[in-house]
Structure formats: C-alpha cells, structure tokens
Design a protein around this motif. Sequence first.
Motif, short mmCIF file in Angstrom:
data_model
loop_
_atom_site.label_atom_id
_atom_site.label_comp_id
_atom_site.label_asym_id
_atom_site.label_seq_id
_atom_site.Cartn_x
_atom_site.Cartn_y
_atom_site.Cartn_z
N ASP A 191 24.46 39.43 32.54
CA ASP A 191 25.90 39.29 32.78
C ASP A 191 26.68 39.73 31.54
O ASP A 191 26.48 40.83 31.05
N GLY A 192 27.50 38.86 31.01
CA GLY A 192 28.43 39.24 29.95
C GLY A 192 28.00 38.87 28.55
O GLY A 192 26.83 38.93 28.19
N HIS A 231 27.65 44.54 33.76
CA HIS A 231 29.06 44.86 33.47
C HIS A 231 29.34 44.71 31.99
O HIS A 231 28.55 44.14 31.24
N SER A 267 31.83 43.00 29.45
CA SER A 267 32.83 41.94 29.35
C SER A 267 34.04 42.42 28.54
O SER A 267 33.93 43.30 27.70
N ASP A 313 32.95 48.01 34.58
CA ASP A 313 33.87 47.56 33.55
C ASP A 313 35.17 47.20 34.27
O ASP A 313 36.02 48.06 34.52
N MET A 322 36.58 41.87 33.12
CA MET A 322 36.24 40.46 33.33
C MET A 322 35.72 39.83 32.04
O MET A 322 35.09 40.49 31.23
N GLY A 350 29.93 38.63 36.62
CA GLY A 350 29.75 40.08 36.58
C GLY A 350 28.48 40.51 37.29
O GLY A 350 28.45 41.52 38.00
#
Length: 346
Positions: free
Chosen positions: A259-260, A285, A287, A306, A309, A316
């Motif tokens: 995730d981020g 993704h 962040s 992108d 978020m 994500g």
Amino acid sequence: MTTFHIAPVDHHITAALQHKIDNKTKPLGALGQLEGLALKIGRIQQTLTPTLSKPAMVIFAGDHGIAHEGVSPFPQEVTYQMVFNFLQGGAAINVFARQHNMDIRVVDAGVNFDFNGHPGLIHAKVAMGTKSFLHEAAMTQAECETAIEKGATIVKALHEQGCNVIGFGEMGIANTSAASVIMSLLCNIPLEQCIGRGTGLDDEGLIRKKVILAEAMIRHNRIEKTPLNVLSTFGGFEIAMMCGAMLQAAASGMVILADGFITTAALLVASGMYPAVLDYTIFTHQSNEQGHRLMLAHMKAVPLLDLGMRLGEGTGAAVAYPVIQAAVNFLNEMASFESAGVSNKA
C-alpha cells in the motif's frame, strides 16, 4: 527469530509468458503496465494461467509512544476508535474491500486499549503500544521478533485457507513518524525529505515533528543500522507485524500488494532482511505523503496508481485490485491472433 525461506522467483517461465502476452490480439505492449503485471504474477505462480484466489486485506493496528510528544494532530485514542470502525465496516478500506469481494482481517498488534476478546478481531497484541523513541527504544528486540513471528502466523493461516493474494494496511496514530525515521536510516535519505504532514499537521506542527524526530535520531545515533535494529528502535508493533506477514507471504508464494508510506516502510525492513520478498510484491499506488515517492524510487518501484491518496488502511491496495484482476484476466481470457483468426503484423 523465525527464519524465512524465500526463493527468488524462477525466470525460466518468462519467455513462455511473454510469448503468450505478445500473441494476444493487440499491438505489442499496447496494454502497458497490465502486461508487466501479468508477467510478474505468472512468474510468481510459475504458470501461464495464473489465478487470484480468496484475496484478503489484513489491517494491523498499533500505538506509538512517540504520539505523546505532539507529532500528530490526533490523539492516540483514535487508533482504537478506528479499530472499532474497521470491525463495524465503516472505514474507507471496508468500502473498497466490499466492492472487490476482498476479505478483511483486523489485527490488534499493540493498541493501547483492552478489546476484551472482541469477536472479529485477531488478538495478537505484543504490548499496550510502543515506548516513545524520543527517550528510549520503541520496543525490545524480543518484542520486535515476537511481532514478526505473529504476523507470519496470521498469513500462514490465510494461505492454508486458500488465499494467494494479500494486501496489507495499518492504523496507528503517529506511525508516519516511525516510518519517516526508518526510511531515513535504511534509504540513507536526509530526515527532512522523509517527513510529511501525516494526518494533517499545520506548518507549526510540521516544524515540531521535524525537530522531535531529529532529536530522536541523535539520541539513538550509535545503534547499528541493521533493518532489525532500526525497526525495534523506531518502529511500531503494526509495522513489525506487517514485516513478518510480508515475509511469510513471499515464503508461501503469494502475491503481495504493498500500500502506501507505512506499508512500504515495513517492506523496506523486510527487503533489507530478505531481498527476494520484492519479487512477490506489487506496488499498488504512490501515496501523497511526502517521503513515499523517494522511498519507491529507492526501491526502484513503479506504482500502479497515483490518485493523491494518503489515508493508509490498505486503501490504495484495495482500489488497485481490479487493475491487478484485469492483468490476470486478459492473460487468461483474451484471444490470441491464431485462435481469433486475426492476422498478425507481417
């Protein structure tokens, strides 16, 4: 300390996968990143017909002693309150996971709250939050190793239930502070470039956060900068547990959805210990938290999305999941030039 057996992905199947991708009814490379995704997942699973089975999102929650130093605009109580929100299905990650039929597991890795055996919560608490790393190590090495082992156990059980694709999220007030220091030390990037606004610090709060984290790094400047030492000195129980979960997922041959910012910090530690974990990882993704772009660049990672978020929770990864499904579906279902009777280029 648990030993993980993570084999680098075997590339012998690469040529056959690439041939299958190139002979779909499309110009070469026309599906862009989807083609690279299909290739990666096929390699992970060592098959020309990969499948995504029982996708799961595991959300690890833990509290941080550094939160008491004023590095976040939100009080520490928000961590346990959000855990209840996850359990009640009201958070963003619940919405996105429902949309894509992803199972959600919520883990108490070290929240400063007694959940009293709440049903639906995985009770893996190591302690009631970490210590403030401004004054002492966030956790002992034994606690850190326990968290890693517990994360691995959770993923092992999911894999045994048929899950082969797994995303990770987190909740923990002040965990961007922990992730920023981990990133600075393991990527060798100046701390200032690693620190962002987290849950929405104003300019004054951001300055305070930078001062406190710089002081904390000076306090611990004599530690050996190994991934495990950095994690135990500055990390959170949720970050350590995610690290173990990722390593077990790779050891089990699962597809990992990173995730981020916080999740990637856990992966940074995991890959420092076992570099082959990255062979099994899809970066879902980028962040909007300041340091994430630099962290991804350090890992030579190209994120799928992108969208600006910066929520965490695994949001994500959940939003990107249908893109990953699309990659697998085109590989399995799209006609070839031969099967469709379509002329290929000369």
